[in-house]
Design an enzyme around this catalytic site. Structure first.
Site, PDB file in Angstrom:
ATOM      1  CG  HIS A 249      -2.083   0.928   1.052  1.00 59.35           C
ATOM      2  ND1 HIS A 249      -1.993   2.278   1.298  1.00 59.35           N
ATOM      3  CD2 HIS A 249      -3.340   0.695   0.609  1.00 59.35           C
ATOM      4  CE1 HIS A 249      -3.158   2.827   1.022  1.00 59.35           C
ATOM      5  NE2 HIS A 249      -3.990   1.900   0.598  1.00 59.35           N
ATOM      6  CG  ASP A 300      -8.538  -4.382  -3.149  1.00 56.51           C
ATOM      7  OD1 ASP A 300      -9.760  -4.188  -3.066  1.00 56.51           O
ATOM      8  OD2 ASP A 300      -7.747  -3.544  -3.602  1.00 56.51           O
TER       9      ASP A 300
END
Ligand SMILES: CC(C)(COP(=O)(O)OP(=O)(O)OC[C@H]1O[C@@H](n2cnc3c(N)ncnc32)[C@H](O)[C@@H]1OP(=O)(O)O)[C@@H](O)C(=O)NCCC(=O)NCCS
Length: 359
Positions: A249, A300
């Site tokens: 991320h 996700d």
């Protein structure tokens, strides 16, 4: 000024909606770990109006949203044509979002109606592609209950509604992520709500953003169905310089706070729906990625398994993300409009210089 590729670390504006400062996600000042237990409608109200509603306001707001979970007849007529096309559901959603902005009454559409229409349209795309009849909204149910009901055709249990509300809340906003920033850029030109949302859907579609959840499940399915060794599979992918979907991320280098909450939901649903094999593969992959590359699962990673357990097809996962993120997109479009300045950055030119065109 130095060129900052990918706008990494660049603060382009101020916001009162959400923050990821110090890798802590907060919605209007509330930590995600606490607000994840609120109702979806409360969080929508909070992100849009910057305060939690009292019971009376909440009831009114919920009814307002639920009453508008209806599509214009002309939209349904067109949806019946386009939703069955072989293109990816996110391409269908892109066109549908644009379509929603072309019916006669849209000029006066405000965020509650727009959100309700988006949720209903997403449920309708799923039903049409599955050759199932469309389900009418049930005014007795909440927004999340209706959304699940309109997708699956079954009224969800209170436990499933609770878990799915948390999933929707965790996806509702994330400060200046790629799709939200896209929505704000379009809003900054004073374009209409539906144009901003259409652009946001396009940005979310990409595999480096919302499209990752579908690819996570593809990976899990491949490992399970072909009985591959999860760690060997990852090694092979990395050797081919491929990124492992659902890991890493831009902001959260020590773990995505949403993934910690989602992991528990995925684990619970996996047990309840006999999908533990997928969860075990996820654990093996996550352990290896952390140990070897210090990369943590992102939002996700576990949603992929959650959506599978609910019975959704993997192609629809990113649409569910879009349904949830519409809340944040609308909050940011409103904020951009309130304190608008045209978003127009500069670039550093590095191409050829001093050329001449001979006449
Ligand atoms: C989300 C993402 C785009 C963040 O990107 P970023 O902040 O620009 O970070 P980078 O892509 O520069 O990654 C930094 C390093 O970690 C590696 N890395 C990051 N995510 C990785 C992943 N999922 N798999 C393998 N390596 C990864 C990069 O290759 C890079 O290594 P390098 O420095 O040797 O080149 C990136 O982690 C990614 O592509 N993840 C997979 C897609 C995904 O899950 N997206 C959903 C995001 S919520």
């Amino acid at each position: 000024m130095d060129c900052q590729k990918g706008l990494d670390g660049v603060v382009v504006d101020q916001t009162k909606i959400s923050s990821t400062a110090n890798a802590h996600l907060t919605y209007v000042g509330y930590p995600i770990e606490e607000i994840a237990s609120a109702t979806f409608e409360e969080v929508v109200f909070l992100l849009w109006y910057k305060q939690l509603p009292d019971q009376q306001k909440l009831k009114k707001f919920r009814q307002q949203l639920v009453n508008k979970m209806i599509l214009p007849a002309e939209t349904i007529r067109l949806l019946l044509y386009i939703a069955k096309e072989p293109q990816h559901p996110m391409s269908i959603l892109r066109t549908t979002t644009s379509l929603l902005g072309t019916t006669n009454d849209v000029e006066h559409d405000e965020p509650p109606k727009i959100l309700s229409k988006m949720l209903t349209a997403i449920a309708a795309i799923i039903r049409i592609r599955d050759n199932e009849p469309l389900i009418d909204v049930d005014p007795q149910l909440s927004v999340v209950e209706n959304f699940l009901y309109m997708i699956t055709g079954k009224r969800p249990s209170s436990e499933l509604t609770r878990m799915f509300s948390t999933v929707m809340i965790l996806h509702a906003d994330h400060e200046f992520n790629a799709s939200t920033f896209t929505a704000r850029v379009v809003a900054s030109t004073l374009s209409d709500y539906y144009s901003c949302l259409t652009a946001a859907v396009c940005a979310l579609k990409g595999p480096l953003h919302g499209g990752a959840n579908e690819r996570v499940f593809e990976m899990l399915q491949k490992i399970k169905n072909q009985q591959l060794d999860p760690v060997e599979y990852i090694k092979d992918q990395l050797a081919q310089k491929r990124k492992i979907m659902g890991f890493g991320h831009r902001i959260y280098k020590s773990g995505d706070p949403r993934a910690f909450i989602l992991k528990k939901i995925a684990q619970k649903l996996a047990v309840e729906t006999n999908n533990q094999a997928y969860y075990q593969i996820q654990q093996q992959l996550a352990d290896y990625m952390l140990k070897k590359y210090k990369l943590h699962p992102n939002v996700d990673y576990y949603t992929a398994l959650i959506y599978h357990c609910i019975g959704l097809k993997k192609e629809t996962y990113t649409m569910i993300f879009a349904a949830c993120r519409t809340v944040g997109w609308l909050a940011h479009i409103m904020e951009q409009r309130q304190e608008n300045i045209l978003i127009r950055p500069s670039s550093e030119y590095v191409g050829p210089q001093n050329r001449h065109y001979k006449i």
